[in-house]
Scaffold this active site. Structure first.
Site, PDB file in Angstrom:
ATOM      1  N   ASP A  36      -8.771 -19.249  15.800  1.00  0.00           N
ATOM      2  CA  ASP A  36      -9.150 -17.935  16.314  1.00  0.00           C
ATOM      3  C   ASP A  36     -10.588 -17.931  16.831  1.00  0.00           C
ATOM      4  O   ASP A  36     -10.862 -17.447  17.931  1.00  0.00           O
ATOM      5  CB  ASP A  36      -8.984 -16.870  15.224  1.00  0.00           C
ATOM      6  CG  ASP A  36      -7.548 -16.777  14.731  1.00  0.00           C
ATOM      7  OD1 ASP A  36      -6.676 -16.391  15.528  1.00  0.00           O
ATOM      8  OD2 ASP A  36      -7.295 -17.099  13.556  1.00  0.00           O
ATOM      9  N   GLU A 136      -3.917 -10.542  11.296  1.00  0.00           N
ATOM     10  CA  GLU A 136      -4.965 -10.366  10.291  1.00  0.00           C
ATOM     11  C   GLU A 136      -5.405  -8.904  10.210  1.00  0.00           C
ATOM     12  O   GLU A 136      -5.647  -8.377   9.120  1.00  0.00           O
ATOM     13  CB  GLU A 136      -6.155 -11.259  10.622  1.00  0.00           C
ATOM     14  CG  GLU A 136      -5.843 -12.745  10.502  1.00  0.00           C
ATOM     15  CD  GLU A 136      -6.908 -13.623  11.135  1.00  0.00           C
ATOM     16  OE1 GLU A 136      -7.053 -14.772  10.684  1.00  0.00           O
ATOM     17  OE2 GLU A 136      -7.573 -13.183  12.088  1.00  0.00           O
TER      18      GLU A 136
END
Length: 249
Positions: A36, A136
């Site tokens: 990420d 997330e």
């Protein structure tokens, strides 16, 4: 893939526009060695080739984290800085004299990283880019006022599988793409083990696809208990002036 490629171009433009609106000069992002932050780091470079800063902040981290971060930096010639927070962490923990609470101690690390990023950002007149993806964000898998303490969250609408595709498009090294996702909060920690569901299951759930009932319940529970993380600091519902006026009636 073509649609995603266009979306990455849109994100690059969006980052530039938001920085301009804020009267800032560029962006800073913390590199963890994971996929990420790698994707966000490369978006930062695309948006601001000369005015971006990627920051590696080891804090008793796995050596492989730094190796992956260095690999990305060297592969793409990213502007970078390394700030070792291990001693700072030790001094703060000793000063606080906290009980041995694993999560409380572990979360000091991302909060120190947030402080570091904002200090560097302010000194350069940059904005801080976050690295949380849609998975997330939905389940609250980030530290409040840690990696959740940022200015812009470019990946917030991309599920993990789409971030992996984006990584391929942007040229993230395969070593980073293939490694098991980890927050690096303690030795041998992995995201999926801690969450209790896989990223693929989370992707499917957020995309409206069928998942086992137990998985859906787990995701819904995580979303519910983490709602406070996705909100600004909570204010009382009644203002002082309103209360005084009510008393005068």
């Amino acid at each position: 893939m073509n649609d995603l490629k266009q979306y990455l171009t849109y994100l690059t433009t969006w980052i530039k526009e938001e920085v301009t609106k804020a009267h800032c000069n560029g962006v800073v992002v913390g590199l963890s060695g994971g996929i990420d932050s790698a994707v966000v780091g490369l978006l930062a470079q695309k948006a601001f080739p000369e005015q971006h800063l990627t920051v590696v902040m080891p804090c008793y981290s796995d050596q492989f984290d730094q190796e992956c971060a260095n690999l990305l930096i060297n592969t793409h010639q990213l502007k970078h800085q390394i700030v070792d927070l291990s001693l700072t962490y030790d001094q703060l923990v000793a000063t606080l004299a906290l009980p041995q609470h694993q999560l409380a101690l572990a979360n000091i690390k991302p909060r120190l990283r947030m402080t570091t990023l904002y200090a560097l950002a302010q000194s350069h007149n940059y904005l801080v880019l976050g690295t949380d993806n849609a998975d997330e964000w939905h389940v609250g898998y980030f530290t409040k006022y840690g990696d959740g303490g940022v200015d812009l969250v470019p990946l917030i609408h991309l599920v993990k599988g789409e971030v992996q595709q984006a990584a391929h498009l942007l040229g993230v090294p395969s070593e980073i793409i293939m490694r098991p996702p980890t927050a690096g909060l303690w030795t041998a920690q992995t995201d999926e083990q801690e969450l209790g569901v896989s990223y693929q299951q989370l992707d499917f759930y957020l995309q409206g696809k069928q998942v086992p009932v137990a998985v859906a319940q787990r995701i819904e529970h995580l979303h519910q208990v983490s709602e406070h993380k996705r909100q600004l600091a909570k204010a009382p519902p009644v203002a002082f002036s309103s209360l005084i006026n009510e008393f005068k009636k």
